[in-house]
Design a protein around this motif. Structure first.
Motif, PDB file in Angstrom:
ATOM      1  N   SER A   7       0.853  -1.188   0.000  1.00 37.37           N
ATOM      2  CA  SER A   7       0.000   0.000   0.000  1.00 37.37           C
ATOM      3  C   SER A   7       0.886   1.234   0.000  1.00 37.37           C
ATOM      4  CB  SER A   7      -0.936   0.015   1.214  1.00 37.37           C
ATOM      5  OG  SER A   7      -0.190   0.039   2.407  1.00 37.37           O
ATOM      6  N   GLY A   8       0.283   2.391  -0.273  1.00 43.19           N
ATOM      7  CA  GLY A   8       1.001   3.649  -0.179  1.00 43.19           C
ATOM      8  C   GLY A   8       1.390   4.262  -1.508  1.00 43.19           C
ATOM      9  N   GLY A   9       1.124   3.571  -2.612  1.00 40.95           N
ATOM     10  CA  GLY A   9       1.437   4.151  -3.900  1.00 40.95           C
ATOM     11  C   GLY A   9       0.513   5.298  -4.241  1.00 40.95           C
ATOM     12  N   GLY A  10       0.851   6.011  -5.304  1.00 41.35           N
ATOM     13  CA  GLY A  10       0.009   7.123  -5.724  1.00 41.35           C
ATOM     14  C   GLY A  10       0.728   8.015  -6.697  1.00 41.35           C
ATOM     15  N   LEU A  11       0.171   9.195  -6.887  1.00 45.58           N
ATOM     16  CA  LEU A  11       0.723  10.194  -7.794  1.00 45.58           C
ATOM     17  C   LEU A  11       1.404  11.284  -6.977  1.00 45.58           C
ATOM     18  CD1 LEU A  11       0.955  11.548 -10.599  1.00 45.58           C
ATOM     19  CD2 LEU A  11      -1.307  12.564 -10.165  1.00 45.58           C
ATOM     20  N   VAL A  12       2.624  11.612  -7.338  1.00 49.05           N
ATOM     21  CA  VAL A  12       3.385  12.628  -6.619  1.00 49.05           C
ATOM     22  C   VAL A  12       4.208  13.426  -7.626  1.00 49.05           C
ATOM     23  CG1 VAL A  12       5.329  11.089  -6.181  1.00 49.05           C
ATOM     24  CG2 VAL A  12       4.914  13.009  -4.639  1.00 49.05           C
ATOM     25  N   GLN A  13       4.474  14.668  -7.317  1.00 44.00           N
ATOM     26  CA  GLN A  13       5.302  15.486  -8.181  1.00 44.00           C
ATOM     27  C   GLN A  13       6.783  15.169  -7.959  1.00 44.00           C
ATOM     28  OE1 GLN A  13       4.209  19.615  -7.453  1.00 44.00           O
ATOM     29  NE2 GLN A  13       2.792  19.565  -9.177  1.00 44.00           N
ATOM     30  N   ALA A  14       7.575  15.413  -8.971  1.00 40.19           N
ATOM     31  CA  ALA A  14       9.014  15.221  -8.856  1.00 40.19           C
ATOM     32  C   ALA A  14       9.546  16.016  -7.659  1.00 40.19           C
ATOM     33  CB  ALA A  14       9.707  15.650 -10.136  1.00 40.19           C
ATOM     34  N   GLY A  15      10.438  15.379  -6.903  1.00 40.39           N
ATOM     35  CA  GLY A  15      10.969  15.990  -5.699  1.00 40.39           C
ATOM     36  C   GLY A  15      10.191  15.652  -4.442  1.00 40.39           C
ATOM     37  N   GLY A  16       9.032  15.062  -4.616  1.00 41.01           N
ATOM     38  CA  GLY A  16       8.196  14.711  -3.477  1.00 41.01           C
ATOM     39  C   GLY A  16       8.582  13.383  -2.862  1.00 41.01           C
ATOM     40  N   SER A  17       7.763  12.955  -1.886  1.00 39.95           N
ATOM     41  CA  SER A  17       8.037  11.734  -1.134  1.00 39.95           C
ATOM     42  C   SER A  17       6.795  10.859  -1.052  1.00 39.95           C
ATOM     43  CB  SER A  17       8.488  12.076   0.293  1.00 39.95           C
ATOM     44  OG  SER A  17       9.684  12.805   0.293  1.00 39.95           O
ATOM     45  N   LEU A  18       7.031   9.580  -0.918  1.00 40.38           N
ATOM     46  CA  LEU A  18       5.989   8.606  -0.637  1.00 40.38           C
ATOM     47  C   LEU A  18       6.583   7.544   0.276  1.00 40.38           C
ATOM     48  CD1 LEU A  18       4.262   7.809  -4.076  1.00 40.38           C
ATOM     49  CD2 LEU A  18       3.203   8.936  -2.115  1.00 40.38           C
ATOM     50  N   ARG A  19       5.721   6.927   1.085  1.00 44.19           N
ATOM     51  CA  ARG A  19       6.155   5.788   1.879  1.00 44.19           C
ATOM     52  C   ARG A  19       5.278   4.596   1.540  1.00 44.19           C
ATOM     53  NH1 ARG A  19       6.597   4.481   8.363  1.00 44.19           N
ATOM     54  NH2 ARG A  19       4.318   4.312   8.191  1.00 44.19           N
ATOM     55  N   LEU A  20       5.925   3.570   1.032  1.00 42.53           N
ATOM     56  CA  LEU A  20       5.226   2.326   0.741  1.00 42.53           C
ATOM     57  C   LEU A  20       5.288   1.407   1.952  1.00 42.53           C
ATOM     58  CD1 LEU A  20       6.539   1.547  -2.865  1.00 42.53           C
ATOM     59  CD2 LEU A  20       4.658   3.038  -2.150  1.00 42.53           C
TER      60      LEU A  20
END
Length: 121
Positions: A7-20
């Motif tokens: 879980s935790g995927g999605g759409l983010v802008q370049a330079g951003g962060s996500l946690r899977l």
């Protein structure tokens, strides 16, 4: 037998962060090495990061070193992939995997269904 759910995927802008996150079902989670892999459109599945069963050793692909961090919480049967400074080339479906032996190869016994990460420029 280990069942894995990312879980935790999605759409983010370049330079951003996500946690899977990858939640594992099974009492022997702490005995497995855990890996994150990804498959970009039109490309083969590739290694991203891995962590040994003890949590003491981590491994990263050169393309993500210094930007991604893998960690695990054996008490919660969960492995994480913190992704910072994301780039458009990180766009892919990300899979977690579990195995008692494999670390950086794709020879993992158990795989999740994947979570999509899209990084816009």
């Amino acid at each position: 037998q280990v069942q894995l759910v990312e879980s935790g995927g999605g759409l983010v802008q370049a330079g951003g962060s996500l946690r899977l996150s990858c939640a594992a079902a099974g009492r022997t989670f702490s005995r497995y090495n855990m890996g994150w892999f990804r498959r970009a459109p039109g490309k083969d599945r590739e290694f991203v990061a891995a962590i040994k069963w003890s949590g003491g050793s981590t491994y990263y692909a050169d393309s993500v070193k210094g930007r991604f961090t893998i960690s695990r919480d054996n008490a919660k049967n969960t492995v994480y992939l913190q992704m910072d400074s994301l780039k458009p080339e990180d766009t892919a479906v990300y899979y977690c995997a579990a195995d008692s032996v494999a670390v950086t190869s794709t020879a993992y016994d158990y795989w999740g269904q994947g979570t999509r990460v899209t990084v816009s420029s």
